[in-house]
Scaffold this motif. Sequence first.
Motif, mmCIF file in Angstrom:
data_model
loop_
_atom_site.group_PDB
_atom_site.id
_atom_site.type_symbol
_atom_site.label_atom_id
_atom_site.label_comp_id
_atom_site.label_asym_id
_atom_site.label_seq_id
_atom_site.Cartn_x
_atom_site.Cartn_y
_atom_site.Cartn_z
ATOM 1 N N ASN A 141 0.872 -1.168 0.000
ATOM 2 C CA ASN A 141 0.000 0.000 0.000
ATOM 3 C C ASN A 141 0.913 1.223 0.000
ATOM 4 O OD1 ASN A 141 -2.199 1.679 0.138
ATOM 5 N ND2 ASN A 141 -2.625 1.319 2.291
ATOM 6 N N VAL A 142 0.894 1.976 -1.084
ATOM 7 C CA VAL A 142 1.820 3.094 -1.267
ATOM 8 C C VAL A 142 1.042 4.399 -1.203
ATOM 9 C CG1 VAL A 142 3.566 4.133 -2.755
ATOM 10 C CG2 VAL A 142 3.275 1.639 -2.722
ATOM 11 N N ARG A 143 1.404 5.242 -0.249
ATOM 12 C CA ARG A 143 0.748 6.539 -0.087
ATOM 13 C C ARG A 143 1.777 7.639 -0.325
ATOM 14 N NH1 ARG A 143 -1.046 3.029 3.675
ATOM 15 N NH2 ARG A 143 0.641 3.604 5.103
ATOM 16 N N CYS A 144 1.410 8.610 -1.140
ATOM 17 C CA CYS A 144 2.308 9.700 -1.523
ATOM 18 C C CYS A 144 1.667 11.031 -1.158
ATOM 19 C CB CYS A 144 2.603 9.631 -3.019
ATOM 20 S SG CYS A 144 3.629 10.990 -3.628
ATOM 21 N N ARG A 145 2.435 11.927 -0.581
ATOM 22 C CA ARG A 145 1.909 13.245 -0.206
ATOM 23 C C ARG A 145 1.669 14.129 -1.416
ATOM 24 N NH1 ARG A 145 5.791 15.865 3.947
ATOM 25 N NH2 ARG A 145 4.093 17.373 4.111
ATOM 26 N N ARG A 151 -6.943 6.369 -4.586
ATOM 27 C CA ARG A 151 -7.202 7.692 -4.021
ATOM 28 C C ARG A 151 -6.341 8.714 -4.750
ATOM 29 N NH1 ARG A 151 -5.081 7.876 1.685
ATOM 30 N NH2 ARG A 151 -6.741 6.352 1.993
ATOM 31 N N GLY A 152 -6.911 9.871 -5.072
ATOM 32 C CA GLY A 152 -6.141 10.934 -5.690
ATOM 33 C C GLY A 152 -5.811 10.660 -7.138
ATOM 34 N N VAL A 153 -4.879 11.448 -7.658
ATOM 35 C CA VAL A 153 -4.499 11.323 -9.068
ATOM 36 C C VAL A 153 -3.049 11.791 -9.223
ATOM 37 C CG1 VAL A 153 -5.311 13.650 -9.670
ATOM 38 C CG2 VAL A 153 -5.177 11.898 -11.438
ATOM 39 N N TYR A 154 -2.333 11.164 -10.150
ATOM 40 C CA TYR A 154 -1.016 11.650 -10.536
ATOM 41 C C TYR A 154 -0.805 11.344 -12.014
ATOM 42 C CZ TYR A 154 0.489 6.754 -9.779
ATOM 43 O OH TYR A 154 0.605 5.373 -9.810
ATOM 44 N N LEU A 155 0.233 11.911 -12.586
ATOM 45 C CA LEU A 155 0.579 11.667 -13.976
ATOM 46 C C LEU A 155 1.865 10.853 -14.024
ATOM 47 C CD1 LEU A 155 -0.032 15.191 -15.573
ATOM 48 C CD2 LEU A 155 -1.603 13.255 -15.479
ATOM 49 N N ARG A 156 1.870 9.852 -14.880
ATOM 50 C CA ARG A 156 3.066 9.019 -15.067
ATOM 51 C C ARG A 156 3.559 9.230 -16.496
ATOM 52 N NH1 ARG A 156 4.276 3.569 -16.701
ATOM 53 N NH2 ARG A 156 6.067 2.719 -15.569
ATOM 54 N N ASP A 166 -1.865 10.968 -3.149
ATOM 55 C CA ASP A 166 -2.491 9.826 -3.805
ATOM 56 C C ASP A 166 -2.109 8.557 -3.071
ATOM 57 O OD1 ASP A 166 0.023 8.584 -5.239
ATOM 58 O OD2 ASP A 166 0.065 10.719 -5.706
ATOM 59 N N ALA A 167 -2.815 7.476 -3.362
ATOM 60 C CA ALA A 167 -2.532 6.176 -2.770
ATOM 61 C C ALA A 167 -2.883 5.088 -3.763
ATOM 62 C CB ALA A 167 -3.323 5.993 -1.474
ATOM 63 N N SER A 168 -2.099 4.003 -3.719
ATOM 64 C CA SER A 168 -2.281 2.908 -4.668
ATOM 65 C C SER A 168 -1.920 1.590 -3.996
ATOM 66 C CB SER A 168 -1.369 3.076 -5.892
ATOM 67 O OG SER A 168 -1.557 4.307 -6.544
ATOM 68 N N LEU A 169 -2.545 0.522 -4.501
ATOM 69 C CA LEU A 169 -2.086 -0.830 -4.194
ATOM 70 C C LEU A 169 -1.147 -1.260 -5.316
ATOM 71 C CD1 LEU A 169 -4.878 -3.219 -2.872
ATOM 72 C CD2 LEU A 169 -3.118 -2.010 -1.603
ATOM 73 N N SER A 170 0.037 -1.706 -4.940
ATOM 74 C CA SER A 170 1.023 -2.144 -5.916
ATOM 75 C C SER A 170 1.229 -3.646 -5.794
ATOM 76 C CB SER A 170 2.344 -1.404 -5.679
ATOM 77 O OG SER A 170 3.344 -1.858 -6.572
ATOM 78 N N LEU A 171 1.034 -4.362 -6.906
ATOM 79 C CA LEU A 171 1.138 -5.823 -6.927
ATOM 80 C C LEU A 171 2.350 -6.236 -7.755
ATOM 81 C CD1 LEU A 171 -1.922 -5.358 -6.221
ATOM 82 C CD2 LEU A 171 -2.391 -7.406 -7.565
ATOM 83 N N CYS A 172 3.134 -7.113 -7.194
ATOM 84 C CA CYS A 172 4.232 -7.720 -7.939
ATOM 85 C C CYS A 172 4.022 -9.222 -7.929
ATOM 86 C CB CYS A 172 5.579 -7.354 -7.316
ATOM 87 S SG CYS A 172 7.001 -8.023 -8.228
ATOM 88 N N LEU A 173 3.736 -9.791 -9.087
ATOM 89 C CA LEU A 173 3.522 -11.224 -9.215
ATOM 90 C C LEU A 173 4.748 -11.876 -9.817
ATOM 91 C CD1 LEU A 173 0.584 -9.709 -9.946
ATOM 92 C CD2 LEU A 173 -0.125 -12.074 -10.054
ATOM 93 N N SER A 174 4.912 -13.160 -9.560
ATOM 94 C CA SER A 174 6.002 -13.884 -10.204
ATOM 95 C C SER A 174 5.816 -13.812 -11.716
ATOM 96 C CB SER A 174 6.011 -15.340 -9.744
ATOM 97 O OG SER A 174 4.857 -16.024 -10.202
ATOM 98 N N GLU A 175 6.933 -13.830 -12.449
ATOM 99 C CA GLU A 175 6.845 -13.701 -13.899
ATOM 100 C C GLU A 175 6.014 -14.821 -14.515
ATOM 101 O OE1 GLU A 175 9.721 -13.548 -17.846
ATOM 102 O OE2 GLU A 175 10.449 -12.781 -15.922
ATOM 103 N N SER A 176 6.180 -16.037 -14.011
ATOM 104 C CA SER A 176 5.421 -17.158 -14.569
ATOM 105 C C SER A 176 3.920 -16.970 -14.339
ATOM 106 C CB SER A 176 5.890 -18.474 -13.946
ATOM 107 O OG SER A 176 5.704 -18.463 -12.534
#
Length: 276
Positions: free
Chosen positions: A19-23, A45-50, A83-93
């Motif tokens: 769970n990543v929260r950014c000011r 939550r919130g918005v940002y530009l990538r 903003d806040a996001s859930l970040s998922l890292c799955l195995s490559e397979s």
Amino acid sequence: MPEFEVSHLLDTSTVAVRNVRCRGICHHSDAEECVSDTHLVFPYRGVYLRHVGSDQAVADANHVLFFNADEGYRVSHPIEGGDASLSLCLSESTLRELAPNSLLKDCGKLGFRRQYQRIDPRAQALVALLRHGLDNGTIEPLEAEGLFLTLVCRSLGPRTSHAPEATYARRRLADRVKVLLASDLSRRWALAEIAAEIGGSPVYLTQVFQQVEGIPLYRYHLRLRLARALDLIARYDDLSALAAELGFSSHSHFAAAFRQAYGRSPTAFKQSTQRS
């Protein structure tokens, strides 16, 4: 306070969840970053530009973003509030097994062809249920793993996929509309007001947004507001107050929209996040 707060919600051999929260202090584009493994990021939550090279993606609760391994990107914050996001890292397979080939690059390290994809309300609800459940310890790791795989399937599968086919200029115009809508979720926008802020006629904006996102502008805004309700609902004893904060005309209006999007009432959803 630090710029970022990162909570480790789940770590298994299948999926790691943060769970990543950014000011959101820095409004201009930050220094270039990259990740060592491909991540699926679900803003809630919130918005940002990538920014990846000259390409830009609006990160909000209606999308999943693809952070490809070793691919440089920059982030900027067009509005205040963080903003806040859930970040998922799955195995490559696992990710190769779940992701349609049409979404993946043809060769090299695992990665996606584009920066983002739109998700539907049921995927938004899964994000909220998993976050609340892992936060308060009411969901077991095995159940969470299965639900995260369901979330990835729902977000990447053909039932919810939408490939942007609009021109670069039209996508940028739609991006400006997204940022404007996210800047004040409680506001009851009129189409003419949006057109005045962005520039262009109401008819043109409506047509461009529909072409880029595949859904009407008003529905996009509604989904952002409902996604914010998913984020806040555990904090509210009075759901009428939550409805008012998000600009709904009444609790019944909010409840009807919530039920139509997520298949259950706000009260039932709140109870599901607090199950013993």
